[in-house]
Write a protein that holds these residues in place. Structure first.
Motif, PDB file in Angstrom:
ATOM      1  N   GLU A 144      47.044  46.718  44.935  1.00 39.25           N
ATOM      2  CA  GLU A 144      45.635  46.418  45.200  1.00 39.25           C
ATOM      3  C   GLU A 144      44.960  45.916  43.935  1.00 39.25           C
ATOM      4  N   LEU A 145      44.116  44.861  44.110  1.00 36.35           N
ATOM      5  CA  LEU A 145      43.355  44.283  43.000  1.00 36.35           C
ATOM      6  C   LEU A 145      41.907  44.137  43.427  1.00 36.35           C
ATOM      7  N   ASP A 146      40.943  44.337  42.504  1.00 37.32           N
ATOM      8  CA  ASP A 146      39.536  44.069  42.716  1.00 37.32           C
ATOM      9  C   ASP A 146      39.180  42.778  42.005  1.00 37.32           C
ATOM     10  N   LEU A 147      38.578  41.838  42.769  1.00 33.35           N
ATOM     11  CA  LEU A 147      38.238  40.535  42.210  1.00 33.35           C
ATOM     12  C   LEU A 147      36.724  40.374  42.261  1.00 33.35           C
ATOM     13  N   PRO A 148      36.148  39.617  41.293  1.00 31.71           N
ATOM     14  CA  PRO A 148      34.692  39.438  41.261  1.00 31.71           C
ATOM     15  C   PRO A 148      34.213  38.580  42.417  1.00 31.71           C
ATOM     16  N   SER A 149      32.892  38.639  42.701  1.00 32.34           N
ATOM     17  CA  SER A 149      32.333  37.951  43.856  1.00 32.34           C
ATOM     18  C   SER A 149      32.296  36.443  43.680  1.00 32.34           C
ATOM     19  N   ASN A 150      32.291  35.938  42.408  1.00 26.75           N
ATOM     20  CA  ASN A 150      32.227  34.499  42.194  1.00 26.75           C
ATOM     21  C   ASN A 150      33.599  33.849  42.139  1.00 26.75           C
ATOM     22  N   GLN A 151      34.654  34.610  42.380  1.00 24.84           N
ATOM     23  CA  GLN A 151      36.018  34.056  42.332  1.00 24.84           C
ATOM     24  C   GLN A 151      36.445  33.664  43.735  1.00 24.84           C
ATOM     25  N   SER A 152      37.138  32.501  43.870  1.00 25.03           N
ATOM     26  CA  SER A 152      37.570  32.023  45.180  1.00 25.03           C
ATOM     27  C   SER A 152      39.057  31.680  45.215  1.00 25.03           C
ATOM     28  N   SER A 153      39.805  31.983  44.138  1.00 28.50           N
ATOM     29  CA  SER A 153      41.259  31.749  44.143  1.00 28.50           C
ATOM     30  C   SER A 153      41.902  32.700  43.154  1.00 28.50           C
ATOM     31  N   PHE A 154      43.232  32.878  43.340  1.00 32.27           N
ATOM     32  CA  PHE A 154      43.970  33.786  42.472  1.00 32.27           C
ATOM     33  C   PHE A 154      45.450  33.430  42.563  1.00 32.27           C
ATOM     34  N   THR A 155      46.168  33.508  41.436  1.00 32.08           N
ATOM     35  CA  THR A 155      47.589  33.159  41.393  1.00 32.08           C
ATOM     36  C   THR A 155      48.401  34.378  40.996  1.00 32.08           C
ATOM     37  N   LEU A 156      49.450  34.626  41.800  1.00 32.80           N
ATOM     38  CA  LEU A 156      50.405  35.704  41.488  1.00 32.80           C
ATOM     39  C   LEU A 156      51.615  35.096  40.814  1.00 32.80           C
ATOM     40  N   HIS A 157      51.991  35.584  39.608  1.00 27.88           N
ATOM     41  CA  HIS A 157      53.122  35.063  38.833  1.00 27.88           C
ATOM     42  C   HIS A 157      54.258  36.057  38.841  1.00 27.88           C
ATOM     43  N   ASN A 158      55.440  35.536  38.425  1.00 27.89           N
ATOM     44  CA  ASN A 158      56.647  36.359  38.223  1.00 27.89           C
ATOM     45  C   ASN A 158      57.048  37.112  39.482  1.00 27.89           C
ATOM     46  N   LEU A 159      57.031  36.417  40.625  1.00 25.41           N
ATOM     47  CA  LEU A 159      57.451  37.044  41.877  1.00 25.41           C
ATOM     48  C   LEU A 159      58.936  36.833  42.094  1.00 25.41           C
TER      49      LEU A 159
END
Length: 1091
Positions: free
Chosen positions: A973-988
């Protein structure tokens, strides 16, 4: 008084009618009004055995006016109820409740109880109630030695149960709680002992157990088991009978009248003796006597003096017989010959109370007054005692009392209360006024005149004048009897009751009816099997009585068969069978009399008939009208040909040449067995009639019309229906009704008289007559007030019946006031409650139908919101002063107004109220997608929710792996800020399937989630759920092509194989192999020539 003592019999005869005349009728209303000394109505039994585990209730109920008070004695002394808190007396009752639930022993309250009920007119007493505790003592411990007996001997197993109260019920069982079998040889005696007339080896057992059941406590106790061993080592000699019970040759028994007499004889003998009974010089009463216990016991119930005498029981087998004589004496506890009866006297009158009882020995009679011995009672010169009779003469007011008669002998006693009530009452007639008596002509009539008064009133009957003479019988109870009723006896009768105080009268009516007579009885019928038969039964009866026709077959009910059809004056049996033969009886019943007649039905074999042609019936002919009166007519006709199909019914139609010439209406139907009909008609109609016949093929042509019959006009028989009153404006009343049809008008000049008045205000009716309309508007009325409304039909011949009034209201106006004190309570982000004060009743100006709350969202508190200004309304019932507003938008500003409304519409609005809704949870993100970012990375993108419902505080992002079995891995689980609209997961890891979740948050919490799945691969990531190849179109097409190719190859091979029959013999041999090596089958024999 000396003269009276010299001739008491003459005095009793003289007073007999006085006593009868002054009995108080059982009229509840009358009994409530008259003063009355106490009377005991319910009491506990004389011998009252109680269960020691339950509270003790000793009943004593009494009635009287004034209502009596109660007291008790115990063992002859006054019982002070207040001294014992465990003793209670029920309110307005003498019933005692002894509370032993706290550990008190019931035996402490044993004794003789007697209840007294007293008011100012006297004292009544109950029986002496002997209260005893039921007892179920234990068996005394004893050591029972085994019993050893020789085969063939007699044997007695003693029970000797403990003495209980009441005595226990005895039965013998084994260890398995099974009853021991009994027979002529083995049986239980009345005292509970088990007798063996002769014993056998199979009687050996160790579990002969005597049980005692105590009925009051429902407890069962058992004796120690008895062991019996039967020896079979000596020869057994047969023997003649000898009585085991009774042991002597003569015995005696004393029994009381009305009780049960049981006599017993049990005999020893081998073989087992048979027992029989006789009575010397008389017969044993068959209706009350029974032989029990294999005839060893003779029981006679409800013993009377005739059962006394000598009874003989005889025991015999083929070796001889023996007899025993029982001398029975029947004594009797006291029983009533004539119990004392209450006596009502007027001041100065005479009367007697008798107390006659019998018994053996003869009972002694003792009198008491108000519970005290009469010799100790205050002296009363109007009272004297002559043995079993109390004589009263010249009684005076204040002489009322309750007298007790006690008749006793050594076997018991009787106690009865009877009061003397001295009353001065004017006459009352208790028969209902205006009672109608109906009687058939030439039958006797009885007209009742039930009265009460003190002195007893004399009854006189009048019909125009006083009745007298041999045509009438005047009974002592006031009833008037007319020997043979005649129509001239019909009319109003008056009975007058007089005594020295006043008079009273009552009117009744006698109606003499015509007798019921069968005019055309059913006739003897012979009918072929499978044909139909009709029995007619025409009767006349008084037209005011309702007749009922009943049919019987062989004096029983008709078979439950649809082939039997009963009409008003006939019985039809279709498709007759042999079982239908018999006697048929028609019975015409009314509520007063009946008449009957019978006829025989014979069924014969059907004759062969040629083929038949079925057609519609011929038209009826010869229509004739008879018995023409104002409202009815008799129509007769001659049926047409049936054409081989039975006529089922006739349809009668009419034409009204006055109102609808040329139009035929259905009037009624009658069964096909009838050729006449009684038709009810309306006034002011020009009738013509025609008849159609119906069989299984269809209707006939109509008959020729009958001659025209014109009924005379008359006033209307009915008024318009569906009368209503309502307003369409605030100052009017619209009266509407359903108009009469021309046939209902009954005559020319039909009008409607419309009447109205304001309910409770106006005394007189306002009316107007209108024609050819079905409504009338009354103007200038007050707003919404009740009116009584009536509409009456009238024509040139007069008005119709008086109509009934209906309630209607004038028109409503808009409410003049708005609800006040409007308040809003916000319950959560989507729900608020609004409250208001109701409008004043006078401001409604109509019928309040409820309240409306109009509300809308003015704006959202968030700049990104897409909320729009939408008007909403909630409606609440008139008895509500609050209501909830659902489905509100969170984080918004609302305004609302409240109105009251009636049938006219809404009133003014309340002042506008504004309120804010708090933040709510947001909706799901507007979109969510997963795409490839690198070989071991995935990019996630999302959009903000459409409905933020507050200030966004961020996004909650979760993900976890999914294996090939769809098992879920550890959740990250991750908490992201309200102004963020994308996120990248690395090293999968490569070739790993993931499930992703995302939701938006406000201060109220997280909203719904969006989910996506993706798989990492060496060179790309497949977004969306994993695809099942077996469901892809290209794969299905490829597999179909391969299957088709294989099918073609198989077909080619099959064709080549079938061509092998044209090959050379050598190829066949090669195909089959060496015939000398292979085993030869029958089918192979044809190839032998090629070896």
């Amino acid at each position: 008084m000396d003269r009276l003592r010299d001739g008491p019999l003459a005095l009793l005869l003289f007073l007999g009618h006085v006593i009868t005349a002054l009995e108080v009728p059982l009229d509840p209303k009358l009994l409530e009004e008259l003063p009355q000394p106490p009377t005991i109505t319910h009491q506990s039994p004389k011998d009252f055995i109680i269960d020691p585990r339950e509270n003790i209730v000793i009943h004593c109920e009494a009635k009287g006016k004034p209502h009596p008070s109660f007291s008790w004695t115990r063992n002859g002394t006054h019982l002070d109820i207040d001294k014992d808190p465990k003793v209670l007396m029920k309110p307005r009752s003498g019933t005692l409740v002894l509370d032993i639930s706290g550990g008190q022993r019931a035996e402490e309250y044993e004794g003789v109880y007697q209840c007294s009920a007293h008011n100012e007119l006297g004292t009544a007493v109950s029986n002496s109630i002997i209260l005893r505790q039921s007892r179920s003592p234990l068996w005394s411990k004893e050591r029972i030695s085994p019993i050893i007996a020789q085969k063939g001997q007699s044997l007695i197993l003693r029970c000797r149960p403990p003495a209980g109260l009441p005595p226990p019920i005895i039965f013998w069982m084994d260890n398995n709680i099974q009853r021991l079998p009994q027979s002529r040889r083995v049986s239980q005696a009345l005292n509970g002992d088990l007798f063996f007339s002769n014993i056998l080896p199979e009687d050996s057992r160790s579990d002969y157990i005597c049980y005692a059941r105590f009925p009051h406590t429902q407890t069962i106790q058992q004796k120690q088991p008895i062991s019996v061993r039967v020896l079979d080592n000596n020869p057994v000699d047969e023997r003649e009978p000898v009585f085991m019970v009774p042991s002597e040759s003569v015995s005696s028994a004393v029994v009381l009248r009305g009780e049960i007499l049981e006599m017993e004889c049990i005999a020893d003998g081998l073989p087992t003796p048979a027992i029989s009974w006789v009575k010397h010089n008389s017969e044993i009463p068959s209706g009350r006597a029974s032989f029990l216990n294999f005839s060893k016991t003779l029981r006679i119930t409800d013993v009377s003096e005739a059962d006394a005498g000598e009874y003989r029981c005889i025991a015999n087998n083929h070796h001889g017989s023996v007899h025993h004589t029982i001398r029975v004496t029947v004594n009797a506890a006291p029983y009533w010959i004539s119990a004392p009866r209450n006596l009502v006297l007027a001041p100065g009158e005479m009367g007697i109370i008798t107390c006659r009882a019998a018994g053996r020995p003869k009972p002694s009679i003792r009198w008491l007054m108000n519970g005290l011995p009469i010799e100790n009672a205050p002296r009363d010169p109007s009272r004297s005692v002559e043995g079993d009779t109390l004589i009263f003469s010249e009684v005076q007011t204040g002489s009322s009392a309750v007298y007790q008669c006690n008749a006793s002998n050594e076997y018991g006693y009787l106690l009865s209360n009877a009061f003397v009530n001295v009353l001065a009452e004017p006459p009352r007639v208790l028969t209902l006024p205006n009672t109608v008596y109906q009687v058939i002509m030439n039958k006797p009539a009885l007209l009742e005149c039930v009265t009460f008064g003190s002195p007893a009133p004399t009854i006189t009957w009048f019909k125009d004048s006083m009745l007298e003479g041999n045509a009438y019988v005047f009974h002592e109870n006031g009833t008037l009897e007319i020997h043979m009723s005649h129509p001239s006896n019909s009319g109003k009768y008056t009975c007058v009751a007089r005594n020295s105080l006043s008079l009273s009268e009552n009117h009744v009516y006698l109606q003499v009816k015509e007798p019921t007579r069968i005019l055309r009885p059913p006739e003897y019928r012979v009918v072929q099997r499978s044909r139909d038969v009709v029995f007619e039964c025409k009767a006349k009866h008084d037209p005011s009585l309702v007749p009922t026709m009943t049919w019987l077959k062989d004096d029983g009910e008709l078979p439950d068969d649809e082939r039997f059809r009963v009409d008003s004056d006939s019985l039809t049996i279709t498709d007759v069978t042999e079982s239908d033969a018999g006697t048929y009886t028609c019975i015409m019943n009314t509520t007063l009399d009946q008449d009957s007649a019978s006829a025989q039905l014979t069924v014969v074999e059907a004759l062969p008939t040629p083929a038949v042609i079925y057609e519609q019936p011929g038209a009826p002919t010869d229509l004739e009208l008879t018995d023409l009166v104002a409202r009815s007519v008799q129509l007769t006709w001659t049926p047409g040909e049936e054409h081989n199909s039975r006529i089922k019914k006739f349809l009668i139609q009419y034409e009204d040449a006055l109102h609808q010439s040329g139009v035929w209406h259905n009037l009624t139907e009658v069964p096909g067995t009838k050729t006449t009909a009684h038709l009810k008609l309306s006034p002011y109609v020009h009738y013509s009639f025609r008849v159609l016949a119906l069989n299984n093929v269809g209707f006939s042509r109509p008959s020729m019309p009958s001659r025209q019959y014109r009924t005379s006009p008359a006033a209307p028989d009915e008024n318009p229906t569906e009368v209503k009153g309502h307003g369409t404006e605030h100052n009017n009343l619209v009266i509407t009704w359903k108009p009469l049809t021309p046939q209902q008008a009954n005559g020319p000049g039909l009008e409607y008289k419309v009447m109205w008045r304001q309910q409770g205000i106006e005394t007189y009716w306002t009316s107007v007559s209108v024609a050819n309309v079905s409504k009338f508007v009354v103007s200038g009325t007050p707003t919404f007030v009740p009116y009584e409304v009536m509409v009456q039909a009238l024509n040139d011949y007069g008005p119709g019946p008086k109509p009934g009034a209906v309630i209607g209201y004038s028109g409503e106006d808009f409410p003049s006031a708005a609800p006040g004190d409007v308040r809003v309570l916000v319950l959560n982000s989507t729900l608020a409650e609004v409250r208001w004060s109701p409008v004043p009743l006078e401001s409604v100006r109509g019928r309040l139908q409820g309240y409306k709350v109009h509300y809308h969202c003015e704006r959202s508190l968030h700049r990104h919101s897409s909320h729009y200004n939408k008007q909403s309304t909630e409606i609440f019932s008139p008895n509500k002063t609050s209501g909830k507003l659902p489905d509100l938008l969170p984080y918004s500003i609302y305004s609302l107004r409240v109105t009251a409304f009636n049938g006219r519409g809404e009133g003014p609005t309340s002042a506008t109220q504004r309120f804010e809704t708090p933040e709510g949870v947001p909706s799901a993100p507007s979109f969510f997608k997963v795409s490839t970012f690198d070989l071991d990375s995935l990019m996630l993108e999302w959009g903000p929710p459409y409905e933020r419902n507050g200030r966004l505080t961020g996004y909650t992002f979760k993900y976890q792996t999914v294996n090939s079995k769809n098992d879920l891995g550890l959740l990250e689980e991750l908490d992201l800020p309200s102004n963020q609209s994308s996120f990248t997961l690395h090293n999968l890891p490569h070739s790993t399937r993931y499930k992703f979740y995302i939701s938006a948050r406000t201060q109220r919490g997280a909203g719904p989630m969006l989910t996506e799945e993706a798989v990492t691969v060496l060179d790309r990531a497949m977004v969306s759920p994993q695809v099942d190849i077996a469901t892809q179109g290209w794969f299905i097409g490829l597999m179909s092509a391969i299957a088709l190719l294989i099918l073609i190859l198989l077909i080619i091979c099959f064709i080549k194989r079938n061509k092998g029959g044209k090959y050379p013999v050598k190829e066949k041999e090669d195909a089959h192999g060496d015939p000398e090596i292979q085993p030869m089958k029958e089918d192979d024999i044809t190839f032998g020539e090629y070896r």
